[in-house]
Design an enzyme around this catalytic site. Structure first.
Site, short mmCIF file in Angstrom:
data_model
loop_
_atom_site.label_atom_id
_atom_site.label_comp_id
_atom_site.label_asym_id
_atom_site.label_seq_id
_atom_site.Cartn_x
_atom_site.Cartn_y
_atom_site.Cartn_z
N GLY A 63 -65.35 14.74 -54.09
CA GLY A 63 -65.97 13.56 -53.30
C GLY A 63 -66.54 12.61 -54.26
O GLY A 63 -67.49 11.79 -53.83
N GLY A 64 -66.14 12.24 -55.26
CA GLY A 64 -66.65 11.25 -56.32
C GLY A 64 -67.67 12.11 -57.35
O GLY A 64 -68.53 12.46 -57.17
N GLU B 138 -69.00 11.09 -46.41
CA GLU B 138 -68.78 12.32 -47.17
C GLU B 138 -69.79 12.58 -48.25
O GLU B 138 -70.30 13.55 -48.25
CB GLU B 138 -67.42 12.04 -48.05
N GLY C 181 -57.84 11.93 -60.41
CA GLY C 181 -58.47 11.74 -59.13
C GLY C 181 -59.38 10.75 -59.18
O GLY C 181 -59.39 9.80 -58.27
N GLN D 202 -96.99 33.55 -64.39
CA GLN D 202 -96.89 32.34 -63.97
C GLN D 202 -95.52 31.46 -64.23
O GLN D 202 -95.37 30.58 -63.56
CB GLN D 202 -98.15 31.60 -64.96
N GLU E 249 -54.11 13.20 -57.24
CA GLU E 249 -52.88 13.55 -57.77
C GLU E 249 -53.01 14.36 -58.95
O GLU E 249 -54.25 14.35 -59.78
CB GLU E 249 -51.96 12.11 -57.91
N GLY F 274 -80.39 40.83 -63.41
CA GLY F 274 -79.24 41.36 -63.06
C GLY F 274 -78.51 41.48 -61.96
O GLY F 274 -77.11 41.36 -61.83
N ILE G 129 -55.99 19.68 -52.78
CA ILE G 129 -56.29 19.29 -51.40
C ILE G 129 -56.82 20.27 -50.45
O ILE G 129 -56.35 21.34 -50.39
CB ILE G 129 -54.77 18.73 -51.03
N THR G 130 -58.09 20.03 -49.85
CA THR G 130 -58.73 21.26 -49.45
C THR G 130 -58.20 21.19 -47.94
O THR G 130 -57.62 20.14 -47.08
CB THR G 130 -60.39 20.56 -48.96
C1 LIG Z 1 -62.20 22.44 -54.69
C2 LIG Z 1 -61.78 20.93 -54.78
C3 LIG Z 1 -61.33 20.34 -53.55
C4 LIG Z 1 -61.07 18.98 -53.43
N1 LIG Z 1 -60.52 18.54 -52.25
C5 LIG Z 1 -60.06 17.42 -52.45
C6 LIG Z 1 -59.29 16.79 -51.19
O1 LIG Z 1 -59.57 17.47 -49.82
N2 LIG Z 1 -58.71 15.67 -51.11
C7 LIG Z 1 -58.44 14.81 -52.38
O2 LIG Z 1 -57.74 13.92 -52.37
N3 LIG Z 1 -59.18 15.55 -53.62
C8 LIG Z 1 -59.84 16.37 -53.58
N4 LIG Z 1 -60.45 16.86 -54.59
C9 LIG Z 1 -60.28 16.30 -55.92
C10 LIG Z 1 -61.51 15.79 -56.34
O3 LIG Z 1 -62.04 14.53 -55.72
C11 LIG Z 1 -61.32 15.14 -57.78
O4 LIG Z 1 -61.29 16.39 -58.64
C12 LIG Z 1 -62.34 14.15 -58.33
O5 LIG Z 1 -62.11 13.13 -57.68
C13 LIG Z 1 -62.17 14.10 -59.77
O6 LIG Z 1 -60.66 13.65 -60.26
P1 LIG Z 1 -59.97 14.77 -61.45
O7 LIG Z 1 -60.26 15.93 -61.19
O8 LIG Z 1 -58.67 14.06 -61.36
O9 LIG Z 1 -61.04 14.31 -62.67
P2 LIG Z 1 -60.64 13.24 -63.59
O10 LIG Z 1 -60.53 11.88 -62.78
O11 LIG Z 1 -59.26 13.28 -64.53
O12 LIG Z 1 -61.93 13.07 -64.40
C14 LIG Z 1 -62.21 14.04 -65.32
C15 LIG Z 1 -63.57 14.17 -65.77
O13 LIG Z 1 -63.71 12.63 -66.38
C16 LIG Z 1 -64.82 12.26 -65.85
N5 LIG Z 1 -64.48 10.67 -65.79
C17 LIG Z 1 -63.41 10.08 -65.30
N6 LIG Z 1 -63.32 8.67 -65.67
C18 LIG Z 1 -64.38 8.52 -66.13
C19 LIG Z 1 -64.98 7.27 -66.58
N7 LIG Z 1 -64.31 6.14 -66.29
N8 LIG Z 1 -66.22 7.40 -67.14
C20 LIG Z 1 -66.90 8.46 -67.59
N9 LIG Z 1 -66.16 9.56 -66.91
C21 LIG Z 1 -65.35 9.47 -66.33
C22 LIG Z 1 -65.10 12.65 -64.53
O14 LIG Z 1 -66.24 12.49 -63.91
C23 LIG Z 1 -64.65 13.95 -64.70
O15 LIG Z 1 -65.74 14.56 -65.24
C24 LIG Z 1 -61.08 18.29 -54.61
C25 LIG Z 1 -61.29 19.01 -56.00
C26 LIG Z 1 -61.79 20.46 -55.91
C27 LIG Z 1 -62.29 20.62 -57.43
#
Ligand SMILES: Cc1cc2nc3c(=O)[nH]c(=O)nc-3n(C[C@H](O)[C@H](O)[C@H](O)COP(=O)(O)OP(=O)(O)OC[C@H]3O[C@@H](n4cnc5c(N)ncnc54)[C@H](O)[C@@H]3O)c2cc1C
Length: 382
Positions: A366-367, A244, A135, A281, A131, A343, A161-162
């Site tokens: 994906g996490g 995944e 995420g 090397q 959301e 380049g 959302i992909t």
């Molecule tokens: C191109 C693309 C395609 C995607 N496709 C899908 C899809 O099909 N469906 C879907 O549901 N989602 C999708 N996602 C979403 C993706 O799963 C989320 O971006 C991801 O889970 C991270 O959530 P966020 O971007 O809201 O980051 P946030 O959760 O806001 O986190 C921001 C940063 O803080 C870090 N962080 C968060 N919590 C902690 C913690 N407790 N400790 C340390 N670090 C932390 C995270 O690792 C990240 O680096 C997609 C994302 C992208 C970029």
């Protein structure tokens, strides 16, 4: 790696050749054009279904092709990634995250309506969990579904959302109960319902996969479209996680190999200071280090798949670590390849330029790496 993983047979090699031929003929010649255009044609799904790509690993009764072992899925992910553009597998194989929860817990009628059409490449299904408000912390999601007779009334939004723009259904995580994991349900939401809308997003990479923000404004979704019991959606969402992560790791293996191959071939023909780049090397060591990382990742992917096959499930901690290892290997190889290409690597017509832009998403989607490392640490009782 230079040797074949011990569990792989001549049948696996034949399967790899078949997929590689498809990728080389149907995808590679068009990749640069599709990426610049921002979308690959929908009929590629049908072509992929004709050679069994979409169906691999799904039950026969829904039009799937069961897998004898998990190596086939790894080979598939690795070979499709050799298209050299991450947006292609992300968009072509989105059903890999949208469909498993449906098959795990939807009604038989819903499974029959959705799965065969998706596996024939005629319809598309996406997964909507993330959301705008966050995420990583899935348990905090806010999109709300309130029961009204035989319907849920859904309000909220999903982002990143992909395949969100062309999805016919979105497997959507919604809040039906109180705070936390225990208040989440999964609904399969048809995208032609009144109150549903979507807008495309521009991205750093993965241009040819559409990525969207989805809006739910009093969308009335039949209760029959719920996956599993109310408030137990998280269990069904988890059906995706290890598959995944393993698939993304196998994809990173393919991307890393392409980076290595481009850099190696260039280093063998480019001359500086009177000799080939490969004869310096420093450059030779860069290439050897890429192979070191690639071999480590390849060994880990296939070993974990072997363990998963034997035990009936993938080990959670090590699969999380695998995903981190994979994105780091890809990032390392893309960076080193870019440097070796000089380049030329920075030019838009060079596939390494695209892959370099696509490394970060592998450490986020994906996490994310931080979340994966923390999951592993907790599994290890740290
Ligand atoms: C191109 C693309 C395609 C995607 N496709 C899908 C899809 O099909 N469906 C879907 O549901 N989602 C999708 N996602 C979403 C993706 O799963 C989320 O971006 C991801 O889970 C991270 O959530 P966020 O971007 O809201 O980051 P946030 O959760 O806001 O986190 C921001 C940063 O803080 C870090 N962080 C968060 N919590 C902690 C913690 N407790 N400790 C340390 N670090 C932390 C995270 O690792 C990240 O680096 C997609 C994302 C992208 C970029």
């Amino acid at each position: 790696m230079q040797f074949k993983y011990p569990g792989l047979t001549a049948e696996h090699d034949a399967y790899r050749d078949q997929i590689r031929r498809f990728v080389q003929t149907e995808i590679v010649p068009n990749v640069a054009k599709w990426d610049e255009e921002g979308l690959f044609p929908s009929d590629l799904h049908k072509k992929a279904a004709e050679v069994g790509i979409l169906q691999l690993g799904y039950p026969e009764e829904y039009g799937g092709i069961p897998c004898a072992d998990p190596y086939y899925q790894i080979i598939l992910a690795e070979e499709i990634s050799r298209s050299g553009a991450g947006g292609l597998p992300a968009g072509l194989m989105t059903h890999g995250i949208g469909l498993p929860p449906v098959l795990a817990g939807a009604s038989e009628a819903l499974k029959q309506e959705i799965a065969p059409a998706v596996l024939r490449g005629e319809k598309f299904i996406a997964l909507g969990v993330t959301e705008p408000g966050g995420g990583s912390d899935v348990a905090a999601l806010k999109t709300r579904a309130v029961r009204d007779g035989d319907y849920y009334v859904v309000n909220g939004s999903k982002t990143f959302i992909t395949s969100g723009m062309r999805a016919d259904w979105v497997t959507t995580a919604v809040r039906t109960g109180g705070d936390g994991m225990g208040g989440i349900s999964l609904l399969v939401i048809p995208t032609d319902l009144p109150g549903f809308s979507r807008t495309p997003l521009k991205k750093m990479g993965w241009w040819m996969s559409d990525t969207a923000t989805l809006y739910f404004d009093n969308v009335r979704v039949p209760v029959a479209n719920r996956i599993g019991p109310e408030n137990q959606g998280f269990l069904y969402a988890m059906a995706n996680f290890n598959g995944e992560r393993t698939g993304m790791a196998a994809g990173c293996l393919g991307y890393s190999k392409i980076c290595y191959e481009y850099a190696r071939d260039y280093a063998k023909q480019r001359k500086t200071f009177g000799k080939r780049l490969a004869d310096h090397q420093v450059i030779r060591h860069k290439l050897a280090r890429m192979m070191l990382e690639i071999t480590g990742l390849e060994t880990m992917v296939y070993t974990l798949a072997t363990i998963g096959h034997r035990e009936g499930k993938m080990p959670v901690a090590e699969t999380a670590l695998l995903k981190v290892k994979a994105s780091e290997t890809f990032e390392f190889c893309a960076n080193e390849a870019m440097q070796i290409l000089g380049g030329h690597g920075f030019m838009r017509d060079n596939p390494v330029e695209r892959l370099y832009r696509e490394t970060k998403v592998q450490a986020i989607g994906g996490g994310s790496a931080e979340i994966m490392l923390d999951l592993a640490a907790r599994q290890y009782g740290i």
